[in-house]
Write a protein that holds these residues in place. Structure first.
Motif, PDB file in Angstrom:
ATOM      1  N   THR A   1      35.051  46.693  43.126  1.00 35.77           N
ATOM      2  CA  THR A   1      36.252  47.009  43.904  1.00 35.77           C
ATOM      3  C   THR A   1      36.767  45.765  44.619  1.00 35.77           C
ATOM      4  O   THR A   1      37.969  45.473  44.604  1.00 35.77           O
ATOM      5  CB  THR A   1      35.957  48.123  44.916  1.00 35.77           C
TER       6      THR A   1
ATOM      7  N   GLY B   1      41.335  48.179  42.014  1.00 43.48           N
ATOM      8  CA  GLY B   1      42.092  47.215  42.789  1.00 43.48           C
ATOM      9  C   GLY B   1      43.154  47.863  43.645  1.00 43.48           C
ATOM     10  O   GLY B   1      43.810  47.182  44.444  1.00 43.48           O
TER      11      GLY B   1
ATOM     12  N   LYS C   1      38.387  43.298  42.082  1.00 43.98           N
ATOM     13  CA  LYS C   1      39.698  43.684  41.563  1.00 43.98           C
ATOM     14  C   LYS C   1      40.775  43.658  42.646  1.00 43.98           C
ATOM     15  O   LYS C   1      41.934  43.339  42.372  1.00 43.98           O
ATOM     16  CB  LYS C   1      39.613  45.060  40.899  1.00 43.98           C
ATOM     17  N   HIS C   2      40.418  43.971  43.899  1.00 45.27           N
ATOM     18  CA  HIS C   2      41.363  43.759  44.991  1.00 45.27           C
ATOM     19  C   HIS C   2      41.695  42.275  45.111  1.00 45.27           C
ATOM     20  O   HIS C   2      42.853  41.897  45.360  1.00 45.27           O
ATOM     21  CB  HIS C   2      40.782  44.279  46.310  1.00 45.27           C
TER      22      HIS C   2
END
Length: 252
Positions: free
Chosen positions: A157, A146, A160-161
């Motif tokens: 990815t 993230g 989590k971002h």
């Protein structure tokens, strides 16, 4: 940790790994814990551990990406323990380290659903109860993925971002209502989650060059300690923070 004795806490993914360690730590602090997990046997086993140590816990099981299940988990905490003080959105799944051009629709949709939509559904269900009390703490398990683009595949990815963004949005929107939202960003951690990846695939080949910076692999209890701290009154003025728990990986 101050303020946790007698509190009502939900820990998702509480049947294993970081979630199990967090559930046990909350119980040690005197909290009443709802252990939420898709695996009924695992959730019940953690409840039995807590009860054997003199704590109080209840299992709630199902797929948390289903709104009805998310609502039921929150209702279990409210109806059993008289309210909800802490929500830990910890449940998550890995992707296969796949680069964007190679991600299937099924992988993308499942990873986003579990890692991002489920925390949103639980947060949305929890907020009215926290707002009614005028206080609450939400702690999300994000990831190094993230914070950077080199720690996992495209789906994980992105999820989590997105969770980092959700954390910060909730922190801003509800800080004047007594509600805090923070996240931890674990680095490599020893859990039961296995990563299945094709080493010959584009994603794994690219990412392998960055994984040498991971450093020491942490234990689940080290991540749990950070979660419990962020949920406690010791972190009363910490809001909107994404805390790396990664042995300095994010500093490299």
């Amino acid at each position: 940790m101050s303020g946790l004795a007698g509190s009502s806490v939900i820990v998702t993914g509480g049947g294993s790994g970081i979630g199990r360690a967090a559930a046990l730590r909350f119980a040690e602090q005197g909290a009443n814990v709802v252990v939420a997990d898709i695996n009924t046997d695992a959730a019940n086993a953690v409840v039995a551990e807590i009860e054997a140590s003199g704590g109080t816990a209840k299992a709630a099981t199902g797929d948390l990406s289903d709104q009805a299940v998310a609502d039921e988990v929150v209702a279990t905490a409210v109806n059993t323990f008289g309210g909800l003080d802490v929500l830990v959105n910890n449940a998550g799944i890995m992707d296969t380290m796949t680069a964007a051009a190679d991600v299937s629709d099924a992988e993308w949709e499942r990873v986003i659903r579990v890692n991002l939509t489920a925390p949103f559904l639980l947060t949305r269900a929890a907020l009215p109860h926290m707002l009614a009390k005028g206080k609450g703490a939400i702690v999300n398990t994000a990831s190094e993925a993230g914070l950077r683009g080199s720690a996992a595949g495209a789906a994980y990815t992105a999820s989590k971002h997105g969770l980092v963004g959700l954390t910060r949005s909730v922190a801003v929107m509800y800080r004047d209502s007594g509600i805090r939202a923070n996240a931890i960003a674990p680095g490599g951690t020893r859990t039961g989650i296995a990563v299945t990846a094709d080493p010959a695939g584009h994603g794994p080949r690219v990412l392998s060059g960055y994984m040498q910076n991971v450093g020491r692999i942490s234990e689940a209890d080290e991540q749990a300690a950070a979660i419990v701290f962020l949920a406690s009154d010791a972190a009363a003025n910490i809001n909107g923070v994404v805390l790396p728990v990664d042995n300095g990986w994010s500093a490299v």
